[in-house]
Design a protein around this motif. Structure first.
Motif, PDB file in Angstrom:
ATOM      1  N   ILE A  15       0.802  -1.044  -0.106  1.00  0.00           N
ATOM      2  CA  ILE A  15       0.040   0.042  -0.048  1.00  0.00           C
ATOM      3  C   ILE A  15       0.782   1.325   0.174  1.00  0.00           C
ATOM      4  O   ILE A  15       1.908   1.156   0.827  1.00  0.00           O
ATOM      5  N   ASP A  16       0.540   2.102  -0.873  1.00  0.00           N
ATOM      6  CA  ASP A  16       1.117   3.470  -0.822  1.00  0.00           C
ATOM      7  C   ASP A  16       2.424   3.438  -1.750  1.00  0.00           C
ATOM      8  O   ASP A  16       3.277   4.524  -1.527  1.00  0.00           O
ATOM      9  N   GLY A  18       2.857   3.227  -4.589  1.00  0.00           N
ATOM     10  CA  GLY A  18       2.818   3.957  -6.019  1.00  0.00           C
ATOM     11  C   GLY A  18       1.894   3.243  -7.037  1.00  0.00           C
ATOM     12  O   GLY A  18       2.250   3.665  -8.541  1.00  0.00           O
ATOM     13  N   LYS A  19       1.278   2.386  -6.913  1.00  0.00           N
ATOM     14  CA  LYS A  19       0.651   1.362  -7.904  1.00  0.00           C
ATOM     15  C   LYS A  19      -0.393   2.188  -8.652  1.00  0.00           C
ATOM     16  O   LYS A  19      -0.153   2.462  -9.775  1.00  0.00           O
ATOM     17  N   SER A  20      -1.114   2.929  -7.941  1.00  0.00           N
ATOM     18  CA  SER A  20      -2.116   3.694  -8.725  1.00  0.00           C
ATOM     19  C   SER A  20      -1.668   4.873  -9.476  1.00  0.00           C
ATOM     20  O   SER A  20      -2.005   5.198 -10.864  1.00  0.00           O
ATOM     21  N   THR A  21      -0.226   5.607  -8.960  1.00  0.00           N
ATOM     22  CA  THR A  21       0.204   6.220  -9.784  1.00  0.00           C
ATOM     23  C   THR A  21       0.780   6.101 -11.010  1.00  0.00           C
ATOM     24  O   THR A  21       0.776   6.438 -12.339  1.00  0.00           O
ATOM     25  N   GLY A  53      -7.760   6.224  -0.671  1.00  0.00           N
ATOM     26  CA  GLY A  53      -6.712   5.889  -1.192  1.00  0.00           C
ATOM     27  C   GLY A  53      -6.493   4.469  -1.305  1.00  0.00           C
ATOM     28  O   GLY A  53      -5.324   4.109  -1.330  1.00  0.00           O
ATOM     29  N   ASN A 133      10.448   2.273  -7.445  1.00  0.00           N
ATOM     30  CA  ASN A 133       9.587   3.442  -7.750  1.00  0.00           C
ATOM     31  C   ASN A 133      10.045   4.720  -6.746  1.00  0.00           C
ATOM     32  O   ASN A 133      10.742   4.324  -5.778  1.00  0.00           O
ATOM     33  N   LYS A 134       9.721   5.878  -6.844  1.00  0.00           N
ATOM     34  CA  LYS A 134       9.796   6.998  -6.095  1.00  0.00           C
ATOM     35  C   LYS A 134      11.226   7.149  -6.268  1.00  0.00           C
ATOM     36  O   LYS A 134      12.051   7.751  -4.954  1.00  0.00           O
ATOM     37  N   ASP A 136      12.729   9.481  -7.103  1.00  0.00           N
ATOM     38  CA  ASP A 136      12.963  11.291  -7.162  1.00  0.00           C
ATOM     39  C   ASP A 136      13.217  11.521  -5.713  1.00  0.00           C
ATOM     40  O   ASP A 136      13.364  12.559  -5.378  1.00  0.00           O
ATOM     41  N   SER A 164      10.285   6.854 -11.289  1.00  0.00           N
ATOM     42  CA  SER A 164       9.485   7.820 -10.776  1.00  0.00           C
ATOM     43  C   SER A 164       8.123   7.945 -11.266  1.00  0.00           C
ATOM     44  O   SER A 164       8.132   8.652 -12.245  1.00  0.00           O
ATOM     45  N   ALA A 165       7.195   7.259 -10.713  1.00  0.00           N
ATOM     46  CA  ALA A 165       5.360   7.483 -11.254  1.00  0.00           C
ATOM     47  C   ALA A 165       5.250   8.710 -11.232  1.00  0.00           C
ATOM     48  O   ALA A 165       4.493   9.328 -12.023  1.00  0.00           O
ATOM     49  N   LYS A 166       5.431   9.502 -10.320  1.00  0.00           N
ATOM     50  CA  LYS A 166       5.385  10.915  -9.984  1.00  0.00           C
ATOM     51  C   LYS A 166       5.718  11.927 -11.155  1.00  0.00           C
ATOM     52  O   LYS A 166       5.225  12.614 -11.765  1.00  0.00           O
TER      53      LYS A 166
HETATM   54  P1  GTP Z   1      -2.984   1.937  -2.763  1.00  0.00           P
HETATM   55  O1  GTP Z   1      -3.791   2.257  -4.080  1.00  0.00           O
HETATM   56  O2  GTP Z   1      -3.432   2.485  -1.440  1.00  0.00           O
HETATM   57  O3  GTP Z   1      -2.487   0.388  -2.659  1.00  0.00           O
HETATM   58  O4  GTP Z   1      -1.613   2.880  -2.893  1.00  0.00           O
HETATM   59  P2  GTP Z   1      -0.760   2.809  -4.353  1.00  0.00           P
HETATM   60  O5  GTP Z   1       0.156   1.749  -4.197  1.00  0.00           O
HETATM   61  O6  GTP Z   1      -1.707   2.790  -5.590  1.00  0.00           O
HETATM   62  O7  GTP Z   1      -0.178   4.118  -3.990  1.00  0.00           O
HETATM   63  P3  GTP Z   1      -0.343   5.633  -4.956  1.00  0.00           P
HETATM   64  O8  GTP Z   1      -0.338   5.591  -6.334  1.00  0.00           O
HETATM   65  O9  GTP Z   1      -1.621   6.074  -4.322  1.00  0.00           O
HETATM   66  O10 GTP Z   1       0.751   6.409  -4.234  1.00  0.00           O
HETATM   67  C1  GTP Z   1       0.996   6.474  -2.943  1.00  0.00           C
HETATM   68  C2  GTP Z   1       1.409   7.891  -2.795  1.00  0.00           C
HETATM   69  O11 GTP Z   1       2.794   7.983  -3.130  1.00  0.00           O
HETATM   70  C3  GTP Z   1       0.923   9.161  -3.213  1.00  0.00           C
HETATM   71  O12 GTP Z   1       0.811  10.359  -2.567  1.00  0.00           O
HETATM   72  C4  GTP Z   1       1.895   9.318  -4.589  1.00  0.00           C
HETATM   73  O13 GTP Z   1       1.600  10.763  -4.786  1.00  0.00           O
HETATM   74  C5  GTP Z   1       3.169   9.245  -4.143  1.00  0.00           C
HETATM   75  N1  GTP Z   1       3.925   8.613  -5.123  1.00  0.00           N
HETATM   76  C6  GTP Z   1       3.565   7.803  -6.112  1.00  0.00           C
HETATM   77  N2  GTP Z   1       4.655   7.657  -7.143  1.00  0.00           N
HETATM   78  C7  GTP Z   1       5.756   8.266  -6.509  1.00  0.00           C
HETATM   79  C8  GTP Z   1       6.974   8.618  -7.229  1.00  0.00           C
HETATM   80  O14 GTP Z   1       7.661   8.117  -8.107  1.00  0.00           O
HETATM   81  N3  GTP Z   1       7.646   9.780  -6.349  1.00  0.00           N
HETATM   82  C9  GTP Z   1       7.259  10.208  -5.366  1.00  0.00           C
HETATM   83  N4  GTP Z   1       7.912  11.193  -4.472  1.00  0.00           N
HETATM   84  N5  GTP Z   1       5.852  10.003  -4.633  1.00  0.00           N
HETATM   85  C10 GTP Z   1       5.182   9.242  -5.472  1.00  0.00           C
END
Ligand code: GTP
Length: 598
Positions: A15-16, A18-21, A53, A133-134, A136, A164-166
């Motif tokens: 969780i968190d 960055g899957k959805s991003t 989220g 991921n991340k 950055d 970096s998905a972001k």
């Molecule tokens: P769930 O849907 O809860 O399983 O989470 P998830 O894994 O889909 O994560 P999500 O994509 O919602 O990202 C979680 C947080 O990480 C968000 O606040 C994003 O903006 C942040 N995030 C995702 N990818 C990156 C990245 O490459 N860099 C940074 N700095 N933040 C990121």
């Protein structure tokens, strides 16, 4: 052949991480969503999901991708829910794929859920492509995480994409790896139809929309199909793909992912994991892996205002249309009147349903504390499944009781190992294993009663480790426990909705705390109210709520009328979540208080 150009894959992650991003970036990169359509996190489409989220309902999307080798590919990205309550659904959506992107946060590293998801992917023989991921983030340490993936998971991470998905870094590399490394679907186009259901959704106009992966053969409009688990037959009225909007097609052929509509009225006829086959030329055997999943956690739901009963039934029926794992049946409580006993996959599932009833249907609810399903072996040889503590037979008729257990894996920095073990011990855990993952992280494994996890285990774990622990669990079956039923008496009357089941060794302690808590929560009445906790006929704790000294309204005597009205208004507001039990007003919190006892 077209089949060779298909790549079916999912994204798995803690969780968190960055899957959805990442999914959004991939959609954007392949042009599946125009800018105008692009809304944040397209795949998480329910409001509740967005707010929390988390991903609850799976979705899929078909993406055209022109690879560097000049060839056009069809990538089907299948989303998976991100919570342990929905593990079975995750496993089925993974079964619809040949590969998975394993997203690991470059700062956090491998976490408990990462491992759990990897095991599910390995069970389904998927090609796993690690993505770090991340990168950055200033705290990112991709090399350490690369090593961790190799050491803990045993995957070759030398080619792991640094992303970096972001900021949109690494997206093309990821897609190129999907094309090069995820195998094309291997099914037989000439064989009898086999399509696996990995989700379904109720639509008011079309009936149930079934999300499918064609494994063998093909499926087309007008075809008569059979659901192999239930034997029910339907005529296909539409098939199509998600592009990402639903797009009707003549047929879905081997290896493809898409949807089927067939005038199906009830999602329960489209069970996740079931195989759809041709009614005239059926397949010999269904696809492996189908299971009937049963609710794990039950609670009573009662309308605060008993005239809402029919509306509550309708709300549950509507929700059930879209939720094959929700169960409910009418239940009567001496204390709360007419309501429903509802079954859920887990606590999160339960909270989601409660919230939707209150928000979307605007029915204030009193819910009783969640309970797991106990197996009671009676002295007369009968075995009962007890979903409601009230139905526990008297102790002299019980030979023994079993309760569901889970195997919990907790990953934690080694400074907190002591705290975690202590917590697991208080929660009646049996120690299984402890392993150092690296110099400063440890994986602790315990067997724990599910009932203790339903209580506030997760909150306590988080607060005890300053949020550093990650946690995952799986069901392992039933074990005998020394459990007793605790009854609560208000003003001498037993309140069925407050009964709970507790381990013998904790009974006195919990009874004592619960009674104290009730004293705090139940407002003073016009008369004195004794509260007692009893096991059998024995009183184990007692408190008294003293009588209220004077009527609040007395203060307004002679005062101006608008102030008086305001006060009445306010009292009414406060009463919304009160339920008269006998002649005592009990607030909602009292019914849940048993959850916060240690
Ligand atoms: P769930 O849907 O809860 O399983 O989470 P998830 O894994 O889909 O994560 P999500 O994509 O919602 O990202 C979680 C947080 O990480 C968000 O606040 C994003 O903006 C942040 N995030 C995702 N990818 C990156 C990245 O490459 N860099 C940074 N700095 N933040 C990121």
């Amino acid at each position: 052949r077209q089949q060779e150009k298909i790549r079916n894959f999912s994204i798995i992650a803690h969780i968190d991480h960055g899957k959805s991003t990442l999914a959004d970036r991939i959609l954007e990169y392949t042009g599946a969503l125009s800018d105008r359509e692009m809304q944040d996190q397209f795949l998480d489409s329910m409001d509740l999901e967005r707010e929390r989220g988390i991903t609850i309902k799976l979705q899929s999307v078909r993406l055209p991708y022109k690879a560097k080798n000049g060839q056009e590919y069809i990538l089907n990205l299948i989303d998976t829910p991100g919570h342990v309550d929905f593990t079975y659904e995750v496993s089925r959506s993974l079964a619809a794929c040949e590969g998975a992107l394993l997203v690991v946060d470059a700062a956090q590293g491998v976490e408990a859920q990462t491992m759990a998801n990897v095991y599910l992917a390995l069970d389904n023989d998927l090609e796993i492509l690690p993505v770090i991921n991340k990168i950055d983030l200033p705290s990112a340490d991709p090399e350490r995480v690369r090593q961790e993936i190799e050491d803990l998971i045993g995957l070759d991470a030398s080619d792991a994409v640094l992303a970096s998905a972001k900021s949109g870094i690494g997206i093309e590399d990821i897609l190129e790896q999907v094309v090069a490394q995820v195998p094309a679907p291997s099914g037989d186009p000439e064989a009898p139809l086999k399509a696996m259901i990995y989700d379904s959704l109720y639509d008011a106009y079309k009936g149930v929309i079934t999300y499918i992966r064609v494994v063998d053969g093909s499926i087309k409009k007008g075809q008569k199909v059979r659901m192999m688990a239930t034997g029910k037959e339907f005529e296909v009225t539409e098939v199509g793909v998600f592009a990402p909007r639903p797009l009707a097609r003549d047929e879905l052929s081997v290896g493809e992912v898409g949807f089927m509509v067939a005038s199906i009225k009830n999602v329960k006829d489209t069970r996740v994991g079931d195989t759809i086959t041709d009614a005239k030329r059926p397949a010999d055997a269904a696809l492996a892996g189908y299971r009937r999943i049963n609710p794990m956690v039950f609670c009573g739901m009662y309308p605060v205002d008993s005239s809402d009963y029919d509306d509550l039934r309708e709300a549950l029926e509507k929700l059930e249309l879209n939720d094959a794992s929700l169960r409910f049946e009418p239940e009567t409580s001496g204390a709360l009147g007419f309501g429903f006993r509802c079954g859920f996959l887990g606590l999160l599932h339960m909270e989601i349903i409660q919230e939707r009833i209150e928000r979307e249907f605007d029915i204030p609810l009193i819910t009783t504390a969640p309970s797991v399903v106990y197996k009671v072996y009676k002295t007369d040889g009968e075995v009962m499944s007890i979903e409601n503590p009230t139905h526990m037979p008297p102790s002299q008729k019980i030979d023994y009781v079993e309760e569901p257990y889970v195997k919990a894996s907790i990953m934690v920095p080694n400074d907190y190992v002591g705290t975690v073990m202590e917590l697991c011990q208080t929660k009646r855990g049996d120690y299984v294993d402890m392993r150092y993952l690296d110099a400063n992280r440890v994986n602790v494994v315990y067997q724990l009663p599910l009932a203790e996890i339903v209580y506030d285990f997760f909150d306590q774990l988080k607060s005890g480790t300053k949020g550093y622990a990650s946690f995952d669990y799986e069901m392992i079956g039933y074990k005998a426990s020394k459990l007793v039923k605790m009854d609560i008496l208000l003003n001498g009357e037993s309140v069925d909705a407050l009964s709970f089941i507790v381990h013998q060794d904790k009974a006195y302690h919990r009874g004592r705390l619960f009674v104290e808590k009730l004293k705090e929560l139940i407002p003073r009445q016009m008369f004195e109210v004794p509260i007692q906790a009893t096991i059998g006929n024995k009183v184990v704790a007692r408190e008294t709520i003293r009588a209220q000294r004077k009527n609040v309204l007395a203060k307004c005597y002679g005062g101006d009328i608008s102030r008086k009205r305001k006060l009445l208004e306010k009292q009414k507001e406060g009463k919304k979540r009160m339920k008269a039990v006998g002649n005592v007003e009990v607030p909602q919190e009292a019914f849940m208080a048993v959850l916060q006892m240690d």
